[in-house]
Design an enzyme around this catalytic site. Structure first.
Site, PDB file in Angstrom:
ATOM      1  N   SER A  25     -10.608   8.943   2.624  1.00 53.03           N
ATOM      2  CA  SER A  25     -10.585   8.074   3.803  1.00 53.03           C
ATOM      3  C   SER A  25      -9.256   7.322   3.764  1.00 53.03           C
ATOM      4  CB  SER A  25     -11.770   7.109   3.797  1.00 53.03           C
ATOM      5  OG  SER A  25     -11.827   6.388   2.581  1.00 53.03           O
ATOM      6  N   GLU A  27      -6.848   3.897   5.266  1.00 53.03           N
ATOM      7  CA  GLU A  27      -6.833   2.589   5.925  1.00 53.03           C
ATOM      8  C   GLU A  27      -5.509   2.394   6.664  1.00 53.03           C
ATOM      9  OE1 GLU A  27      -8.235  -1.131   3.939  1.00 53.03           O
ATOM     10  OE2 GLU A  27      -6.174  -1.780   4.290  1.00 53.03           O
ATOM     11  N   ASP A 119     -10.461 -14.224   4.227  1.00 52.68           N
ATOM     12  CA  ASP A 119      -9.862 -15.337   3.481  1.00 52.68           C
ATOM     13  C   ASP A 119     -10.103 -16.647   4.211  1.00 52.68           C
ATOM     14  OD1 ASP A 119      -8.790 -13.614   1.541  1.00 52.68           O
ATOM     15  OD2 ASP A 119      -7.115 -13.122   2.868  1.00 52.68           O
ATOM     16  N   TYR A 151     -14.100  -5.419  -6.608  1.00 60.22           N
ATOM     17  CA  TYR A 151     -12.911  -5.897  -7.323  1.00 60.22           C
ATOM     18  C   TYR A 151     -12.987  -5.549  -8.808  1.00 60.22           C
ATOM     19  CZ  TYR A 151     -12.441  -8.438  -2.988  1.00 60.22           C
ATOM     20  OH  TYR A 151     -12.338  -8.733  -1.653  1.00 60.22           O
ATOM     21  N   PHE A 222       2.011  -8.212  -3.486  1.00 62.35           N
ATOM     22  CA  PHE A 222       0.600  -7.861  -3.245  1.00 62.35           C
ATOM     23  C   PHE A 222      -0.235  -8.180  -4.484  1.00 62.35           C
ATOM     24  CE2 PHE A 222       1.490  -4.084  -0.110  1.00 62.35           C
ATOM     25  CZ  PHE A 222       1.709  -4.996   0.904  1.00 62.35           C
ATOM     26  N   HIS A 272     -10.112   6.350  -1.318  1.00 64.62           N
ATOM     27  CA  HIS A 272      -9.715   5.607  -0.116  1.00 64.62           C
ATOM     28  C   HIS A 272      -8.236   5.236  -0.281  1.00 64.62           C
ATOM     29  CE1 HIS A 272     -10.421   3.093   3.420  1.00 64.62           C
ATOM     30  NE2 HIS A 272      -9.788   2.097   2.819  1.00 64.62           N
TER      31      HIS A 272
END
Length: 296
Positions: A25, A27, A119, A151, A222, A272
């Site tokens: 998949s 994003e 967030d 996570y 990041f 993903h």
């Protein structure tokens, strides 16, 4: 190279060549300029023939970005055969607004949502609403397929790994279909996390989120934000390539392909990819995993 080592490599290649049930998949994020718009649609066209299980579209908290997410989702539905899954966050919307969005998406033909808390804006108190609440709300509206976040290196706001797992279990118990991990480079951390999920009774697929890297400085930003460990070996791989974009791309593809091969060998069948709206690296990794147009 020793005979034993050659045998190991042969066995790995043999194992990878026989992988048949790899699902992928991708994003994407809503473009904010004409150029990015072109890049996005070129990437979607390039990746669509790989028949991904779904493509997700991220979502900004302010309503302008939300509208852009909607229009990307609509266009994917109208112009491709892909299943488009919008991200939905609850921190910036009331329950009633979220219910309306859910109904609107269902009417548009959306059957899959990536449900996130989002967030909390700086200076605002914790709203005491969590992704599990959003999963429950969506399931009350319609029988959506729902992906949630996981996570492996612990959520930046979680007090400890155990409370993070408890939170993931709540999301799954509320009706989530799968968990997609934040990007990582420490494969052992992912495998340990997957084992701990299984031991906690979390029985959905823990899909590794793969971030193919071409810009090391951007990656460091990041990682700092997401509290993801950047191993020394990765730092060495990109050292000295600050002004050499072509080599960075080759190195980035190689790192992600090696990671994906090891994960596949460990029994991972769903991947993903965080494409950052670019197709080349994700396409190359899929090719190396045997995911090719017309074959799957």
């Amino acid at each position: 190279m020793s005979f034993h080592h050659a045998q190991q490599i042969e066995a790995l290649n043999e194992r990878l060549s026989s992988l048949k049930d790899i699902n992928v998949s991708f994003e994407f994020f809503p473009p904010n300029s004409e150029t990015m718009e072109q890049t996005l649609w070129q990437s979607i066209e390039r990746l669509a023939p790989l028949k991904p299980k779904f493509v997700s579209v991220t979502y900004g908290a302010n309503s302008g970005v939300r509208d852009r997410t909607h229009s990307v989702i609509e266009r994917i539905h109208q112009q491709t055969d892909l299943q488009a899954a919008p991200h939905l966050t609850l921190v910036d919307a009331s329950d009633e607004e979220l219910r309306q969005l859910a109904r609107q998406y269902w009417q548009q033909g959306v059957r899959h949502i990536v449900a996130l808390r989002g967030d909390v804006p700086d200076g605002q108190p914790n709203p005491n609403r969590y992704a599990a609440d959003l999963v429950r709300l969506l399931k009350q509206e319609h029988d959506f397929e729902i992906s949630v976040a996981a996570y492996p290196e612990v959520h930046p706001e979680a007090s400890c790994g155990q409370s993070d797992l408890v939170n993931l279990k709540r999301k799954v118990d509320a009706g989530a279909t799968r968990a997609i991990t934040q990007f990582f480079f420490d494969i052992e951390a992912y495998l340990r996390f997957r084992d701990r999920c299984a031991a906690t009774g979390i029985d959905v697929e823990i899909v590794p989120g793969i971030l193919p890297v071409t810009n090391y400085q951007q990656l460091l930003k990041f990682s700092q934000f997401a509290k993801v460990r950047v191993p020394n070996w990765l730092h060495h791989m990109f050292d000295g390539l600050e002004d050499d974009a072509a080599t960075r791309k080759l190195v980035g593809a190689n790192v992600a392909i090696e990671m994906s091969k090891v994960l596949a060998k460990e029994g991972v069948s769903d991947f993903h990819f965080y494409t950052l709206n670019r197709a080349e690296l994700s396409y190359a990794i899929c090719h190396a995993l045997g995911v090719r147009s017309g074959l799957n």
